[in-house]
Design a protein around this motif. Structure first.
Motif, PDB file in Angstrom:
ATOM      1  N   ILE A 198       0.835  -1.202   0.000  1.00 30.79           N
ATOM      2  CA  ILE A 198       0.000   0.000   0.000  1.00 30.79           C
ATOM      3  C   ILE A 198       0.867   1.248   0.000  1.00 30.79           C
ATOM      4  N   ALA A 199       1.881   1.256   0.854  1.00 29.68           N
ATOM      5  CA  ALA A 199       2.769   2.414   0.962  1.00 29.68           C
ATOM      6  C   ALA A 199       3.412   2.749  -0.378  1.00 29.68           C
ATOM      7  N   SER A 200       3.746   1.723  -1.153  1.00 28.42           N
ATOM      8  CA  SER A 200       4.398   1.956  -2.445  1.00 28.42           C
ATOM      9  C   SER A 200       3.459   2.598  -3.462  1.00 28.42           C
ATOM     10  N   ASP A 201       2.157   2.483  -3.243  1.00 32.72           N
ATOM     11  CA  ASP A 201       1.175   3.055  -4.176  1.00 32.72           C
ATOM     12  C   ASP A 201       0.770   4.480  -3.827  1.00 32.72           C
ATOM     13  N   ILE A 202       1.153   4.959  -2.654  1.00 31.42           N
ATOM     14  CA  ILE A 202       0.775   6.318  -2.255  1.00 31.42           C
ATOM     15  C   ILE A 202       1.685   7.320  -2.962  1.00 31.42           C
ATOM     16  N   PRO A 203       1.126   8.281  -3.671  1.00 31.20           N
ATOM     17  CA  PRO A 203       1.955   9.182  -4.482  1.00 31.20           C
ATOM     18  C   PRO A 203       2.719  10.218  -3.656  1.00 31.20           C
ATOM     19  N   GLU A 204       3.768  10.698  -4.232  1.00 36.35           N
ATOM     20  CA  GLU A 204       4.590  11.754  -3.638  1.00 36.35           C
ATOM     21  C   GLU A 204       3.736  12.973  -3.315  1.00 36.35           C
ATOM     22  N   GLY A 205       3.929  13.521  -2.113  1.00 39.41           N
ATOM     23  CA  GLY A 205       3.242  14.736  -1.707  1.00 39.41           C
ATOM     24  C   GLY A 205       1.826  14.541  -1.192  1.00 39.41           C
ATOM     25  N   ALA A 206       1.356  13.301  -1.111  1.00 39.78           N
ATOM     26  CA  ALA A 206      -0.020  13.044  -0.685  1.00 39.78           C
ATOM     27  C   ALA A 206      -0.200  13.309   0.808  1.00 39.78           C
ATOM     28  N   VAL A 207      -1.383  13.802   1.161  1.00 40.08           N
ATOM     29  CA  VAL A 207      -1.802  13.928   2.559  1.00 40.08           C
ATOM     30  C   VAL A 207      -2.691  12.720   2.849  1.00 40.08           C
ATOM     31  N   VAL A 208      -2.312  11.925   3.859  1.00 48.09           N
ATOM     32  CA  VAL A 208      -2.891  10.600   4.044  1.00 48.09           C
ATOM     33  C   VAL A 208      -3.359  10.403   5.477  1.00 48.09           C
ATOM     34  N   ASN A 209      -4.533   9.805   5.635  1.00 48.97           N
ATOM     35  CA  ASN A 209      -5.012   9.387   6.953  1.00 48.97           C
ATOM     36  C   ASN A 209      -5.020   7.869   7.011  1.00 48.97           C
ATOM     37  N   LEU A 210      -4.498   7.319   8.104  1.00 45.62           N
ATOM     38  CA  LEU A 210      -4.468   5.872   8.306  1.00 45.62           C
ATOM     39  C   LEU A 210      -5.469   5.499   9.390  1.00 45.62           C
ATOM     40  N   GLY A 211      -6.410   4.630   9.060  1.00 48.98           N
ATOM     41  CA  GLY A 211      -7.433   4.224  10.002  1.00 48.98           C
ATOM     42  C   GLY A 211      -6.873   3.382  11.139  1.00 48.98           C
ATOM     43  N   ILE A 212      -7.704   3.179  12.151  1.00 52.61           N
ATOM     44  CA  ILE A 212      -7.327   2.390  13.324  1.00 52.61           C
ATOM     45  C   ILE A 212      -7.149   0.932  12.938  1.00 52.61           C
ATOM     46  N   GLY A 213      -6.186   0.272  13.583  1.00 52.37           N
ATOM     47  CA  GLY A 213      -5.957  -1.149  13.331  1.00 52.37           C
ATOM     48  C   GLY A 213      -4.832  -1.369  12.334  1.00 52.37           C
ATOM     49  N   ALA A 214      -5.004  -2.360  11.456  1.00 54.41           N
ATOM     50  CA  ALA A 214      -3.962  -2.739  10.506  1.00 54.41           C
ATOM     51  C   ALA A 214      -3.446  -1.583   9.646  1.00 54.41           C
ATOM     52  N   PRO A 215      -4.301  -0.625   9.214  1.00 60.37           N
ATOM     53  CA  PRO A 215      -3.779   0.470   8.384  1.00 60.37           C
ATOM     54  C   PRO A 215      -2.644   1.271   9.022  1.00 60.37           C
ATOM     55  N   THR A 216      -2.552   1.284  10.356  1.00 55.83           N
ATOM     56  CA  THR A 216      -1.469   2.038  10.995  1.00 55.83           C
ATOM     57  C   THR A 216      -0.098   1.475  10.644  1.00 55.83           C
ATOM     58  N   LEU A 217      -0.039   0.211  10.198  1.00 57.02           N
ATOM     59  CA  LEU A 217       1.233  -0.396   9.813  1.00 57.02           C
ATOM     60  C   LEU A 217       1.850   0.307   8.608  1.00 57.02           C
TER      61      LEU A 217
END
Length: 223
Positions: A14-33
């Motif tokens: 997932i991290a590799s698919d997030i584009p440069e400069g993006a503002v990102v929120n990670l939900g509770i649980g597994a997404p915090t990884l």
């Protein structure tokens, strides 16, 4: 035979698919990884709904600051340039379309992109949706991180959600331990299958019908 990848491997994908400069929120649980898997050569700004922009990865055990936590009450770090603000301002960012990506967990995702991730409807369940609804509707892209199958072996990808819905037709892409799926106007498309999984096997596991993702190479071949 390998049919699944670990949550840490999925977080890195997932991290590799997030584009440069993006503002990102990670939900509770597994997404915090995902916070610990972000590429060091990319500038990606993490937002947490309890009022912080510029959140960093988890701290070492001997460097925990009890005043620095994410929405799931996990200890985090603050990167240079980070900022803190009122909870209401944080939700204004979420509702105002200022988040490029959010990564959320799920109980169910329908083939048209409906998300159910806050309650199974069982007695004694959490009584309110919290910020999940605002994230699901407010973010420009909604990524779901989830196991493909529930503990009882049932598919979390369904034709129609039977659990209380968080957001309607809001999911962009679904990252599971078996495969990655894109939500399209024609239903779910298999973007990438992990290990020995095939589209046919994924259809058998979920009871749904999928199409292959057309890669740039496929497009060139077609022309």
């Amino acid at each position: 035979m390998t049919t699944r990848i670990s949550r840490q491997e999925l977080a890195a994908r997932i991290a590799s698919d997030i584009p440069e400069g993006a503002v990102v929120n990670l939900g509770i649980g597994a997404p915090t990884l995902v916070a610990d898997a972000l590429p060091q050569d990319k500038e990606i700004i993490l937002h947490t709904e309890n009022g912080m922009l510029g959140m960093g990865p988890a701290p070492a055990a001997d460097h925990i600051d009890p005043d620095l936590i994410n929405a799931g009450k996990q200890a985090v770090t603050a990167l240079p340039g980070s900022s803190y603000f009122h909870h209401a301002d944080s939700f204004a960012m979420m509702r105002g379309g200022h988040l490029d990506v959010c990564v959320l967990g799920a109980f169910q995702v329908s083939e048209r992109g409906d998300l159910a991730n806050w309650s199974t409807g069982k007695p004694g369940a959490i009584p309110a949706v919290g910020g999940a609804m605002d994230l699901a509707i407010g973010a420009k892209s909604v990524y779901v991180m989830s196991d493909l199958l529930a503990r009882d072996g049932s598919s979390k990808l369904v034709s129609s959600c039977t659990y209380p819905v968080t957001g309607v037709a809001c999911v962009t892409r679904i990252y599971t331990d078996h495969a990655i799926f894109d939500v399209t106007p024609d239903g779910l498309t298999v973007r990438e299958a992990f290990g020995d999984n095939t589209v046919t096997q994924l259809e058998e596991l979920t009871g749904l019908r999928f199409t292959h993702h057309e890669s740039p190479t496929d497009q060139e071949s077609a022309t």
